[in-house]
Every structure is written in structure tokens, then in C-alpha cells.
Design an enzyme around this catalytic site. Structure first.
Site, PDB file in Angstrom:
ATOM      1  N   GLU A 152      -0.348   3.355  98.009  1.00 42.74           N
ATOM      2  CA  GLU A 152      -0.156   2.911  96.624  1.00 42.74           C
ATOM      3  C   GLU A 152      -1.035   1.689  96.345  1.00 42.74           C
ATOM      4  OE1 GLU A 152       3.566   2.419  93.869  1.00 42.74           O
ATOM      5  OE2 GLU A 152       3.433   0.739  95.247  1.00 42.74           O
ATOM      6  N   LYS A 209      -9.943  18.595  95.840  1.00 46.30           N
ATOM      7  CA  LYS A 209     -10.874  19.693  95.530  1.00 46.30           C
ATOM      8  C   LYS A 209     -10.098  20.988  95.333  1.00 46.30           C
ATOM      9  CE  LYS A 209     -14.713  17.760  98.036  1.00 46.30           C
ATOM     10  NZ  LYS A 209     -15.248  17.606  99.369  1.00 46.30           N
ATOM     11  N   ASP A 241       4.432  18.372 111.965  1.00 46.86           N
ATOM     12  CA  ASP A 241       4.425  18.936 110.616  1.00 46.86           C
ATOM     13  C   ASP A 241       5.849  19.009 110.031  1.00 46.86           C
ATOM     14  OD1 ASP A 241       4.123  20.700 108.462  1.00 46.86           O
ATOM     15  OD2 ASP A 241       2.615  21.882 109.514  1.00 46.86           O
ATOM     16  N   ASP A 300      -0.909  13.825 100.855  1.00 47.28           N
ATOM     17  CA  ASP A 300      -2.353  14.086 100.796  1.00 47.28           C
ATOM     18  C   ASP A 300      -2.649  14.923  99.551  1.00 47.28           C
ATOM     19  OD1 ASP A 300      -2.969  12.707 103.137  1.00 47.28           O
ATOM     20  OD2 ASP A 300      -2.479  14.437 104.383  1.00 47.28           O
ATOM     21  N   ASP A 322      -0.685   9.126  92.922  1.00 47.91           N
ATOM     22  CA  ASP A 322      -1.637   8.486  92.006  1.00 47.91           C
ATOM     23  C   ASP A 322      -2.687   9.486  91.530  1.00 47.91           C
ATOM     24  OD1 ASP A 322      -2.383   8.526  94.801  1.00 47.91           O
ATOM     25  OD2 ASP A 322      -4.231   7.528  94.180  1.00 47.91           O
ATOM     26  N   GLU A 325      11.985  11.036 105.027  1.00 49.73           N
ATOM     27  CA  GLU A 325      10.695  10.697 104.406  1.00 49.73           C
ATOM     28  C   GLU A 325       9.600  11.497 105.083  1.00 49.73           C
ATOM     29  OE1 GLU A 325       9.853   6.585 103.436  1.00 49.73           O
ATOM     30  OE2 GLU A 325       7.686   6.997 103.437  1.00 49.73           O
TER      31      GLU A 325
HETATM   32  C1  LIG Z   1      -1.997   9.827 101.894  1.00 51.37           C
HETATM   33  S1  LIG Z   1      -0.979   9.502 103.264  1.00 51.37           S
HETATM   34  C2  LIG Z   1       0.345   8.546 102.548  1.00 51.37           C
HETATM   35  C3  LIG Z   1       1.102   7.745 103.563  1.00 51.37           C
HETATM   36  C4  LIG Z   1       2.260   6.910 103.015  1.00 51.37           C
HETATM   37  N1  LIG Z   1       3.319   7.739 102.471  1.00 51.37           N
HETATM   38  C5  LIG Z   1       1.768   5.911 101.990  1.00 51.37           C
HETATM   39  O1  LIG Z   1       2.112   6.085 100.802  1.00 51.37           O
HETATM   40  O2  LIG Z   1       1.060   4.971 102.368  1.00 51.37           O
HETATM   41  C6  LIG Z   1      -0.197  11.069 103.514  1.00 51.37           C
HETATM   42  C7  LIG Z   1       0.528  11.155 104.841  1.00 51.37           C
HETATM   43  O3  LIG Z   1       1.186  12.404 104.923  1.00 51.37           O
HETATM   44  C8  LIG Z   1       1.062  12.890 106.250  1.00 51.37           C
HETATM   45  N2  LIG Z   1       1.179  14.364 106.199  1.00 51.37           N
HETATM   46  C9  LIG Z   1       0.283  15.239 105.716  1.00 51.37           C
HETATM   47  N3  LIG Z   1       0.710  16.501 105.862  1.00 51.37           N
HETATM   48  C10 LIG Z   1       1.929  16.427 106.442  1.00 51.37           C
HETATM   49  C11 LIG Z   1       2.864  17.398 106.893  1.00 51.37           C
HETATM   50  N4  LIG Z   1       2.639  18.702 106.751  1.00 51.37           N
HETATM   51  N5  LIG Z   1       3.997  16.962 107.468  1.00 51.37           N
HETATM   52  C12 LIG Z   1       4.243  15.632 107.611  1.00 51.37           C
HETATM   53  N6  LIG Z   1       3.385  14.668 107.226  1.00 51.37           N
HETATM   54  C13 LIG Z   1       2.240  15.052 106.653  1.00 51.37           C
HETATM   55  C14 LIG Z   1      -0.299  12.403 106.703  1.00 51.37           C
HETATM   56  O4  LIG Z   1      -0.401  12.328 108.122  1.00 51.37           O
HETATM   57  C15 LIG Z   1      -0.394  11.048 106.037  1.00 51.37           C
HETATM   58  O5  LIG Z   1       0.063  10.015 106.864  1.00 51.37           O
END
Ligand SMILES: C[S@@+](CC[C@H](N)C(=O)[O-])C[C@H]1O[C@@H](n2cnc3c(N)ncnc32)[C@H](O)[C@@H]1O
Length: 248
Positions: free
Chosen positions: A230, A157, A131, A153, A189, A79
Site C-alpha cells: 500500500e 497484463k 499456495d 498480485d 490499488d 490472511e
Molecule cells: C503484492 S504482494 C502483497 C503483500 C502484502 N499483502 C502487502 O500488502 O504488502 C502479494 C502477495 O501475495 C502472495 N501470493 C500470491 N499468490 C498467492 C497464493 N496463491 N497463495 C498465497 N499467497 C499468494 C505473494 O507471495 C505476495 O507476497
């Protein structure tokens, strides 16, 4: 060191094991690494438990990825960006014979995950606190049964779209590490991101979108626990899409 820990700093040992190839220097993480200060117990887990559960990507991956777990496994799942960990923990509890790799660079999310793993003695989760790009490059070919990317994420924009984790390059990385017949789930979403992901996954010959009717992407996956992002999306009136692809 104790002082630093209580300020929510990740121990350097965990964050410096990053390979230095050109692709790695670019990276794919543009989010926040730190939130509020970690509590002392969380900081202790970050220092003591995380190194035990982290994959050592400074060494070559084992030929048999399942050997990162000390017991026999039926499946391996990843995940990416587990956030608060609601979904990953639910999956790991429900599927004890599947090994899970959870990837999350956000220190506070990782600290929360460590606390639950310790409290419940969950044996089938390994972690990567950085990452996902580095992890995807490290993983052996055809080693995973499933990859989940839930509410990545969205970078809404237009000038930030290039930061989106779904790109042709990362789709090729997913194809490399998934077993033939393996699954890729992408939920979001944000409609422009859903379209963006569909365009890139539909043009990849390695992936087949499983949807046959609208409910296949409008309704959550079976046995879906939801995630924090979500819930926020639903509260704010946005309708998620739940895409699922098979690695052919
Ligand atoms: C919008 S949050 C969603 C978190 C979770 N999956 C949820 O649905 O509640 C996006 C997550 O992806 C992580 N993330 C962003 N870029 C990433 C990357 N390159 N590698 C691993 N995780 C990443 C961020 O730190 C963040 O916790």
C-alpha cells in the site's frame, strides 16, 4: 543441511505436503518463492519454528478448527498473501482472543514473520507457507470469521488475468469456508483488479458488498495499519480501494 539452509532453501518437509488432486496440481501461485539468501538465524527458524506453527494439510482438518490453538478463541481469521506481515502482526497483537492463519509462499516474507513471532512470543498465529488454494480446500466448511486479501498480485497484463487469485472458483471457496455473517476484505490499488473482483463478488449470491457511499471503499478499514505494498502504491500516486463483503 546447514549449508542448504543458509542458501535460503525451505526444508522439503514443509513444501512437499501438497495434496495431489487435479485442482491442486493446477495451483494458484505464480509469484516468486525466494528472494535474497536467508540469514542463518532466519533459516534456523524456517527449519525449527515453521513446522511447529504450520498447519498439517496432509491430514484431514480438525472438526473444530479452533483446536489448532491450545487456548479458547472467540474468532478465526485468515490472511492470504501477508507479504511482509505488517497487517497480520498488527491484527494478532490487537486481538489476542482471535486466532490467525497467515498464508504466504514467499520464503523471505515467511522468515520475517517467524522472527517477529519468536521475538514477541505471539501465540495466536498459525502459518501456511504455500499456495492459499491448498489451504482453502483443506479448511472445514464455515470455519472462518474473516478472510483478508490485501494487495493481491494484480497481474495487470490481460494475458495474465487468469492468474488473479480472485476467480469465480475461489469466490466459491471463500463462501464455503466463511461462516454465515463472516467477512471478506479485498484491498487493491489496481483499478482493473478492483473492477474484476467486484464483478466476481457481486455475482456470487453468497456475498453482499457493504459499501453504501464512496467513502466506504475509498477510506481504509477502521484501525488500519497499512501494508508495504500500500505504501508503494501511495508513493506512486495510486489510490487504493478497500472492499468489504459479508458472507450471507
Ligand atoms: C503484492 S504482494 C502483497 C503483500 C502484502 N499483502 C502487502 O500488502 O504488502 C502479494 C502477495 O501475495 C502472495 N501470493 C500470491 N499468490 C498467492 C497464493 N496463491 N497463495 C498465497 N499467497 C499468494 C505473494 O507471495 C505476495 O507476497
Amino acid at each position: 543441511m546447514g549449508e542448504d539452509r543458509s542458501r535460503g532453501q525451505a526444508p522439503q518437509s514443509v513444501l512437499t505436503e501438497i495434496p495431489k488432486s487435479a485442482a491442486h496440481q493446477r495451483g494458484a501461485f505464480f509469484g516468486r518463492r525466494k528472494g535474497h539468501k536467508l540469514r542463518k538465524q532466519q533459516a534456523g527458524l524456517y527449519e525449527d519454528l515453521l513446522p511447529k506453527l504450520s498447519l498439517d494439510i496432509s491430514q484431514a482438518a480438525p472438526r473444530e478448527l479452533a483446536s489448532i490453538f491450545p487456548f479458547a478463541l472467540e474468532k478465526l481469521q485468515l490472511e492470504i498473501g501477508f507479504g511482509g506481515g505488517e497487517h497480520l502482526l498488527h491484527e494478532a497483537r490487537k486481538h489476542p482472543s482471535t486466532g490467525f492463519i497467515g498464508c504466504e509462499p514467499f520464503i523471505n516474507g515467511m522468515a520475517k514473520m517467524l522472527a517477529v513471532i519468536q521475538k514477541e512470543a505471539i501465540p495466536n498465529i498459525r502459518l501456511h507457507p504455500s499456495d492459499a488454494l491448498y489451504l482453502l480446500e483443506w479448511l472445514p466448511e464455515h470455519s472462518l470469521d474473516r478472510i483478508d486479501i490485501l494487495y493481491a498480485d494484480p497481474w495487470p497484463k490481460k494475458r495474465h488475468w487468469k492468474r488473479r487469485f480472485i476467480s469465480d472458483e475461489n469466490v466459491a471457496r471463500f463462501a464455503r469456508v466463511l461462516k454465515p455473517g463472516g467477512m471478506l476484505r479485498f484491498a487493491s490499488d489496481i483499478d482493473t483488479y478492483v473492477e474484476w473482483a467486484l464483478v466476481r463478488l457481486l455475482r456470487a449470491k453468497e456475498f453482499h458488498w457493504l459499501a453504501e457511499k464512496a467513502d466506504d471503499w475509498r477510506l481504509p478499514y477502521p484501525d488500519w495499519p497499512g501494508t508495504r505494498y500500500e505504501q508503494k502504491a501511495l508513493r506512486e500516486g495510486r489510490k487504493p480501494a478497500y472492499l468489504e463483503f459479508r458472507r450471507v
